[in-house]
Design a protein around this motif. Structure first.
Motif, mmCIF file in Angstrom:
data_model
loop_
_atom_site.group_PDB
_atom_site.id
_atom_site.type_symbol
_atom_site.label_atom_id
_atom_site.label_comp_id
_atom_site.label_asym_id
_atom_site.label_seq_id
_atom_site.Cartn_x
_atom_site.Cartn_y
_atom_site.Cartn_z
ATOM 1 N N ASP A 44 0.850 -1.196 0.000
ATOM 2 C CA ASP A 44 0.000 0.000 0.000
ATOM 3 C C ASP A 44 0.881 1.239 0.000
ATOM 4 O O ASP A 44 2.100 1.153 0.170
ATOM 5 N N GLY A 45 0.243 2.385 -0.196
ATOM 6 C CA GLY A 45 0.996 3.612 -0.312
ATOM 7 C C GLY A 45 1.781 3.979 0.929
ATOM 8 O O GLY A 45 2.917 4.455 0.851
ATOM 9 N N SER A 46 1.189 3.751 2.095
ATOM 10 C CA SER A 46 1.861 4.110 3.346
ATOM 11 C C SER A 46 3.138 3.298 3.534
ATOM 12 O O SER A 46 4.191 3.847 3.875
ATOM 13 N N SER A 47 3.032 1.987 3.294
ATOM 14 C CA SER A 47 4.232 1.158 3.442
ATOM 15 C C SER A 47 5.235 1.442 2.325
ATOM 16 O O SER A 47 6.443 1.293 2.520
ATOM 17 N N ALA A 48 4.750 1.882 1.169
ATOM 18 C CA ALA A 48 5.659 2.256 0.084
ATOM 19 C C ALA A 48 6.521 3.436 0.519
ATOM 20 O O ALA A 48 7.731 3.467 0.256
ATOM 21 N N ILE A 49 5.896 4.396 1.187
ATOM 22 C CA ILE A 49 6.634 5.577 1.656
ATOM 23 C C ILE A 49 7.665 5.187 2.706
ATOM 24 O O ILE A 49 8.842 5.544 2.608
ATOM 25 N N SER A 50 7.224 4.443 3.732
ATOM 26 C CA SER A 50 8.138 4.088 4.820
ATOM 27 C C SER A 50 9.271 3.180 4.336
ATOM 28 O O SER A 50 10.426 3.348 4.740
ATOM 29 N N THR A 51 8.933 2.230 3.439
ATOM 30 C CA THR A 51 9.964 1.319 2.930
ATOM 31 C C THR A 51 10.955 2.066 2.051
ATOM 32 O O THR A 51 12.168 1.826 2.104
ATOM 33 N N ALA A 52 10.446 2.974 1.231
ATOM 34 C CA ALA A 52 11.327 3.755 0.361
ATOM 35 C C ALA A 52 12.255 4.641 1.178
ATOM 36 O O ALA A 52 13.443 4.768 0.866
#
Length: 229
Positions: A44-52
């Motif tokens: 999801d977008g939230s985990s995409a941000i944190s992982t990136a």
């Protein structure tokens, strides 16, 4: 693999998609390439941000429609917080207003999910070098769909950014806005392709634009290029 290829740094890719099978398929395709490494996944977008933010990938494959924080919002936040990462938007439909929104948010490119593996790999390599990439027929069709979202206005001759462009750079900017490639612009303006590339590079710097897609959008917003041209 040649010695030069062995020394070339790998392109670090993060895959963000809410479908497990899609992420798995992309990983299989990309990890078969010697110069690409999948460093992480997000659903999801939230985990995409944190992982990136944690992994600092070179390229992020971003699904537009995901639960929670969508791909547009995630792209916008990453464009600010992690400007060195290049976001490549993936969507099901080529006339998707969500895809256009992601491009405006700072994405470096746009591809359909049914893109062939070789085209996906080529697109990743392209955006990793700092260029932009769009699927075939994107520029004219997507801009046509997105015109209601744009607010065309006559360019202000006193605008510092546009005034900073030389006459030849303005000529190149117009042709970029019309969706022409560097090769096509070279033919229209009777220049070498390397000269066009040099002009366009200076245009991006002077107008503070990250890539070609943003240049096309700006050309429409300023009224330098109009629908149907």
């Amino acid at each position: 693999m040649t010695a030069d290829e062995a020394r070339r740094p790998r392109i670090r890719v993060l895959i963000a998609d809410d479908q497990d099978l899609v992420r798995y398929g992309m990983r299989l395709v990309l990890e078969a390439e010697d110069d690409i490494s999948v460093v992480g996944e997000a659903s999801d977008g939230s985990s995409a941000i944190s992982t990136a933010m944690r992994l600092a990938p070179d390229v992020i494959l971003m699904d537009v429609r995901m639960p929670g924080t969508n791909g547009i919002d995630a792209t916008r936040e990453l464009s600010t917080r992690l400007p060195g990462a290049r976001v490549l938007v993936l969507t099901t439909y080529d006339l998707d207003e969500y895809a256009f929104g992601a491009l405006r948010a700072g994405a470096a490119g746009f591809l359909l999910k049914n893109t062939r593996p070789a085209e996906l790999v080529a697109a990743i390599r392209t955006v990793a070098t700092g260029d932009a990439v769009t699927s075939p027929r994107l520029t004219s069709k997507l801009i046509e769909v997105a015109l209601p979202q744009l607010t065309p206005q006559s360019p202000d001759p006193q605008d510092d950014a546009l005034a900073a462009l030389t006459e030849r750079e303005q000529d190149v900017f117009v042709q970029v806005g019309r969706g022409l490639t560097n090769t096509e612009i070279a033919e229209v303006l009777h220049l070498s392709e390397s000269t066009v590339k040099a002009h366009f590079g200076r245009i991006l710097v002077k107008l503070d634009l990250p890539n070609r897609v943003q240049a096309v959008i700006l050309a429409y917003e300023l009224g330098i290029v109009r629908a149907g041209e």
